[in-house]
Design an enzyme around this catalytic site. Structure first.
Site, short mmCIF file in Angstrom:
data_model
loop_
_atom_site.label_atom_id
_atom_site.label_comp_id
_atom_site.label_asym_id
_atom_site.label_seq_id
_atom_site.Cartn_x
_atom_site.Cartn_y
_atom_site.Cartn_z
CB SER A 42 40.06 39.05 41.16
OG SER A 42 41.03 40.02 41.54
CG ASP A 346 47.18 34.88 43.97
OD1 ASP A 346 47.34 36.02 44.47
OD2 ASP A 346 46.21 34.61 43.24
CG HIS A 349 44.02 37.76 44.21
ND1 HIS A 349 44.62 37.13 43.12
CD2 HIS A 349 43.17 38.67 43.69
CE1 HIS A 349 44.14 37.64 42.00
NE2 HIS A 349 43.26 38.58 42.32
#
Length: 384
Positions: A42, A346, A349
Site C-alpha cells: 500500500s 489513518d 499510512h
C-alpha cells in the site's frame, strides 16, 4: 626483464580494474529514466487493490477522505494525497505511474505499477503454513513479478526499445515490501521472537526478485527499508499498555518495535551490499524510510508538523485518534482539516506532506545509499 615488465603491467591493470569495480558499486550513476516499474504494497499502490476489489466490497481508500488533498475522486491510494512514488515521478518529469490491474486503454510505456495494498514479500500459502492469515490479497511479490514477466513481451512490443533496454532505462522501485509479513502476525498476537524468524526469508524474497529483474535487464533499483512501526498509531494502540511503560521520552514511540524494524533493515542492507558486489554494473540504492520518517517524530515543528505527530489525522478514539475496527473511511470517522500538519494519516499510512518530505530526503540525501546522482538532469534538488 620483458617478462617482469609484463607481470608488472598486468598487476597494475588488475588493480585498476578492481578499483573501478569498487567505485562503480559504491556510487550511483546518473541516468535519465524513461519509466518507473514498481512492486510493493500500500505504500506504493496507486490503485491496484481498488481495481482488484469486489465492487460491492470496496476498500476504504475508494472513498473520501482518501485522496481529498489531491486526487478527485479517490484513486485507491492509502493517503490523503500523493505517495512517494508520485513525488518521484514528478521529479523525473514522468506521469504518475498507472496501476496494472484493472487499467484499460492506458499506456505503460513510461511506467507500470504492480504494488497492491496488503501485499506480502512471502507467498500467502507459505504464511498460512506458519499460521499467519493474510486476508487482504494473494498478490504477493512473487505473483507481482510473475505477472510482470508474463506481460513483458507485450510491453516491449508497444515500445521502440527492446526488453533489456526498456528495463535498463527504468527506475525499478522495490516496495516498500515486507511490512505486511510482520503486520499480520503482530496483530494476530504472535511473539516478536516468532516473527523475527521471518526476517531472513523476507530479505531473501526481495533479493531473489531483484536478481530476476537484473537478469531481465534491470540496472537501477531503489529498495526501501521498513518504517519505524513503533511510532505508528496502529501499533501504539495495539501495544499501548506496554508501550507507555517503555516509550521513548523524546518521541513517545515504542523502542522495541523500532529495534525490530531496524533489525530487518540491517539484514536487508547487508544483502543489498552482497548483491551490489556480485552485480557491479547495476545500481542498487537503499532507501532509508526508517530514518527519513523518524526525524519527524524527533523534531516535528522543524518539518512543519505542528500537531501531535503520533496521532492519526483520520480516525476516532483513544490517545492516538485510532480504533481498530473503526478506521478511516468508515461511517462516523472524521478527519482533520489540516492534514499537512500531521505525519500520520489513518493509523497505518502517512499524509501526503510526510511522503513529500520523505521523498526529498531520499532523492536529495542523506537517506539514500549510495546517494542519487542527478547531475545529468540539470537540477540537483527535488522540486515538488
Amino acid at each position: 626483464m620483458a617478462s617482469s615488465l609484463k607481470k608488472l603491467i598486468s598487476s597494475f591493470l588488475l588493480v585498476l580494474y578492481s578499483t573501478t569495480i569498487i567505485v562503480a558499486s559504491s556510487e550511483s550513476r546518473c541516468r535519465r529514466f524513461k519509466s518507473i516499474i514498481s512492486f510493493g504494497d500500500s505504500i506504493a499502490d496507486t490503485g491496484n487493490y481498488l481495481h482488484l476489489s469486489d465492487v460491492n466490497h470496496l476498500p476504504q481508500s475508494a472513498f473520501l477522505p482518501y485522496g481529498e488533498s489531491f486526487f478527485h475522486p479517490p484513486s485507491g491510494r492509502a493517503s490523503n494525497g500523493r505517495l512517494i512514488i508520485d513525488f518521484i515521478a514528478e521529479f523525473l518529469g514522468l506521469p504518475y505511474v498507472p496501476p496494472y490491474f484493472g487499467s484499460q486503454n492506458v499506456s505503460f510505456e513510461q511506467g507500470i505499477n504492480f504494488a497492491v495494498y496488503g501485499a506480502t514479500a512471502l507467498d500467502r500459502a507459505f504464511l498460512l503454513g506458519k499460521g499467519i492469515e493474510s486476508d487482504f490479497t494473494n498478490v504477493s511479490l512473487s505473483v507481482q513479478l510473475d505477472t510482470f514477466k508474463q506481460i513483458l513481451p507485450n510491453l516491449c512490443a508497444s515500445s521502440t526499445r527492446d526488453c533489456k533496454e526498456m528495463l535498463g532505462d527504468s527506475l525499478i522501485l522495490m516496495g516498500e515490501i515486507g511490512g505486511n509479513d510482520y503486520n499480520y502476525p503482530f496483530f494476530e498476537g504472535k511473539s516478536i521472537n516468532e516473527i523475527k524468524e521471518l526476517v531472513p526469508l523476507i530479505v531473501k524474497a526481495i533479493s531473489s526478485a531483484i536478481v530476476d529483474l537484473i537478469d531481465l535487464g534491470g540496472k537501477t533499483f531503489l529498495v526501501p527499508g521498513g518504517f519505524p512501526t513503533g511510532c505508528s498509531a496502529a501499533y501504539l494502540t495495539l501495544f499501548q499498555t506496554v508501550a507507555e511503560k517503555d516509550q521513548d521520552p523524546l518521541t513517545g514511540c515504542y523502542p522495541l518495535l523500532n529495534e525490530f524494524g531496524e533489525h530487518h533493515n540491517e539484514q536487508l542492507k547487508t544483502e543489498l551490499k552482497r548483491l551490489q558486489k556480485f552485480y557491479p554494473h547495476v545500481n542498487i540504492i537503499y532507501a532509508d524510510y526508517h530514518n527519513s520518517l523518524y526525524r519527524f517524530y524527533q523534531e516535528p515543528a522543524k518539518y512543519g508538523f505542528k500537531n501531535k505527530p503520533l496521532a492519526a489525522c483520520c480516525g476516532v478514539g483513544g490517545k492516538y485518534n485510532f480504533t481498530i475496527g473503526k478506521e478511516c473511511g468508515y461511517e462516523g470517522v472524521n478527519y482533520c482539516q489540516n492534514p499537512s500538519e500531521y505525519v500520520n494519516w489513518d493509523g497505518y499510512h502517512l499524509t501526503e506532506a510526510a511522503y513529500q518530505k520523505m521523498t526529498e530526503g531520499i532523492l536529495n540525501g542523506p537517506y539514500a545509499t549510495p546517494a542519487f546522482d542527478w547531475s545529468c538532469l540539470g537540477s540537483g534538488t527535488v522540486d515538488t
